[in-house]
Design an enzyme around this catalytic site. Structure first.
Site, PDB file in Angstrom:
ATOM      1  N   GLN A  10       0.916  -1.422   0.189  1.00 16.84           N
ATOM      2  CA  GLN A  10      -0.073  -0.062   0.152  1.00 16.84           C
ATOM      3  C   GLN A  10       0.925   1.454  -0.103  1.00 16.84           C
ATOM      4  O   GLN A  10       1.854   1.029   0.784  1.00 16.84           O
ATOM      5  CB  GLN A  10      -0.890   0.032   1.189  1.00 16.84           C
ATOM      6  CG  GLN A  10      -1.841   0.880   1.152  1.00 16.84           C
ATOM      7  CD  GLN A  10      -3.075   0.904   2.254  1.00 16.84           C
ATOM      8  OE1 GLN A  10      -3.178  -0.158   2.997  1.00 16.84           O
ATOM      9  NE2 GLN A  10      -3.741   2.023   2.322  1.00 16.84           N
ATOM     10  N   SER A  89       4.185  -6.306   2.915  1.00 16.13           N
ATOM     11  CA  SER A  89       2.879  -5.919   3.661  1.00 16.13           C
ATOM     12  C   SER A  89       1.815  -6.537   2.845  1.00 16.13           C
ATOM     13  O   SER A  89       1.627  -7.786   2.680  1.00 16.13           O
ATOM     14  CB  SER A  89       2.787  -4.582   3.968  1.00 16.13           C
ATOM     15  OG  SER A  89       1.598  -4.346   4.697  1.00 16.13           O
ATOM     16  N   LEU A  90       0.873  -5.770   2.318  1.00 17.41           N
ATOM     17  CA  LEU A  90      -0.253  -6.107   1.506  1.00 17.41           C
ATOM     18  C   LEU A  90       0.198  -6.963   0.287  1.00 17.41           C
ATOM     19  O   LEU A  90      -0.220  -8.141   0.081  1.00 17.41           O
ATOM     20  CB  LEU A  90      -1.077  -5.135   0.964  1.00 17.41           C
ATOM     21  CG  LEU A  90      -1.895  -5.141  -0.193  1.00 17.41           C
ATOM     22  CD1 LEU A  90      -3.247  -5.923   0.312  1.00 17.41           C
ATOM     23  CD2 LEU A  90      -2.323  -3.891  -0.978  1.00 17.41           C
ATOM     24  N   ARG A 114      -9.489  -7.004   4.955  1.00 26.27           N
ATOM     25  CA  ARG A 114      -8.326  -6.439   5.770  1.00 26.27           C
ATOM     26  C   ARG A 114      -8.094  -4.999   5.630  1.00 26.27           C
ATOM     27  O   ARG A 114      -7.824  -4.424   6.969  1.00 26.27           O
ATOM     28  CB  ARG A 114      -7.095  -7.064   5.230  1.00 26.27           C
ATOM     29  CG  ARG A 114      -5.599  -6.689   5.817  1.00 26.27           C
ATOM     30  CD  ARG A 114      -4.651  -7.294   4.780  1.00 26.27           C
ATOM     31  NE  ARG A 114      -3.244  -7.095   5.511  1.00 26.27           N
ATOM     32  CZ  ARG A 114      -2.191  -6.398   5.097  1.00 26.27           C
ATOM     33  NH1 ARG A 114      -2.601  -5.418   4.244  1.00 26.27           N
ATOM     34  NH2 ARG A 114      -1.295  -6.543   5.735  1.00 26.27           N
ATOM     35  N   GLN A 249       0.751 -10.924  10.880  1.00 28.30           N
ATOM     36  CA  GLN A 249       1.316  -9.831   9.845  1.00 28.30           C
ATOM     37  C   GLN A 249       1.073  -8.422  10.045  1.00 28.30           C
ATOM     38  O   GLN A 249       1.894  -7.414  10.115  1.00 28.30           O
ATOM     39  CB  GLN A 249       1.269 -10.330   8.447  1.00 28.30           C
ATOM     40  CG  GLN A 249       2.187  -9.468   7.520  1.00 28.30           C
ATOM     41  CD  GLN A 249       1.441  -9.023   6.401  1.00 28.30           C
ATOM     42  OE1 GLN A 249       0.434  -8.439   6.382  1.00 28.30           O
ATOM     43  NE2 GLN A 249       1.937  -9.111   5.200  1.00 28.30           N
TER      44      GLN A 249
END
Length: 313
Positions: A10, A89-90, A114, A249
């Protein structure tokens, strides 16, 4: 020669992303169209035209995943295959899709939730993130500890991206103070990030709990290629570990620099970023020397990447 597919996180999103792929490649068009059906709204309209919604975590996360998988399908159609995968991340969700562990449709629906849970976890304005540029990691950690000792609340490193590039996160006041202290310690820049919360900190625990419930509903299949996880920078050992890892995470720091080093140790010398922008290519450049490092986000970058891959083969 071992190839890595790496996937954007992101913050990489921009209006217009994926439009060229959608218009020029049937496999990419199919990805966007399938996502629209799953989500019940037009993710392609958001990707192509809606800067405001792309700034909202709930829409940004599925948009980035869809655009990343469209790029993946296009490069795979050209015969390029990966030996391993990772995402920031994402982007780790895209890596699981690429590995075959996660179904694309389930992943899109999941990251939409999420994003929503993450945006809801901390009221707007109560948390913040700053990118600290040009300061040793130990000094960034020291700045965070000092802000906490001053009683301002939580402030910790949230993303270890590359040498001289660490993102900190926490309570708004604490993160701002840690950023100020980092500047005093010699950081070249401390840039406040346009995100809706202090991601990758324990402040996101409510989001992790809600996501954990959603993760239990999805089907995990065998991985065809290994995936390196943000949580400990290591290869995910078993499909059974994926759900606990993704639950954890959200609240754990992202160890991107270590992931890149670990992949390189396993023989990776070709890094292909799939998705919007080339942030991860920038990190790889700072972490490793003498590797092939390309991104694919449209026809122009695809052709450049293929030329470079052919030249290095």
């Amino acid at each position: 020669m071992k190839t890595v597919f790496m996937f954007s996180g992101q913050g990489a999103q921009y209006a217009g992303m994926g439009k060229d792929l959608y218009n020029n490649y049937t496999v990419a068009k199919e990805v966007f169209d399938r996502a629209d059906e799953v989500l019940g709204y037009s993710i392609k309209d958001i990707c192509f035209n809606n800067e405001e919604k792309l700034g909202m975590t709930e829409f940004a996360q599925p948009a980035i995943l869809v655009m990343s998988i469209a790029a993946l399908k296009v490069i795979e159609e050209r015969g390029v295959r990966a030996d391993m995968a990772a995402g920031l991340s994402l982007g780790e969700y895209s890596a699981y899709v690429a590995s075959g562990a996660m179904d694309f449709e389930e992943a899109v629906a999941l990251v939409q939730k999420r994003g929503k849970f993450m945006a809801e976890a901390v009221p707007n304005g109560e948390g913040a993130m700053y990118a600290i540029i040009g300061l040793d990691t130990e000094l960034v950690e020291e700045a965070c500890r000092k802000a906490v000792e001053e009683g301002l609340g939580l402030a910790i490193p949230a993303n270890y991206n590359a040498p001289g590039q660490v993102v900190i996160a926490g309570k708004a006041e604490a993160a701002a103070r840690a950023a100020e202290l980092a500047k005093e310690k010699g950081a070249k820049m401390a840039v406040k990030l346009k995100v809706s919360g202090p991601f990758h900190t324990e402040l996101l625990k409510p989001a992790a709990e809600k996501l954990g419930e959603e993760l239990k509903k999805i089907t995990i299949s065998p991985m065809k290629i290994p995936v390196f996880t943000n949580v400990n920078a290591e290869i995910v050992q078993s499909e059974d570990d994926i759900i606990p890892i993704l639950t954890k995470q959200i609240c754990c720091p992202v160890r991107w620099e270590q992931i890149v080093r670990n992949m390189n140790e396993k023989g990776a010398d070709t890094f292909i970023e799939l998705g919007p922008g080339k942030t991860l290519c920038g990190f790889v450049k700072r972490i490793l020397k003498g590797v092939v490092n390309v991104n694919v986000e449209d026809t122009s970058t695809l052709e450049k990447a293929l030329d470079k891959l052919n030249a290095s083969a």
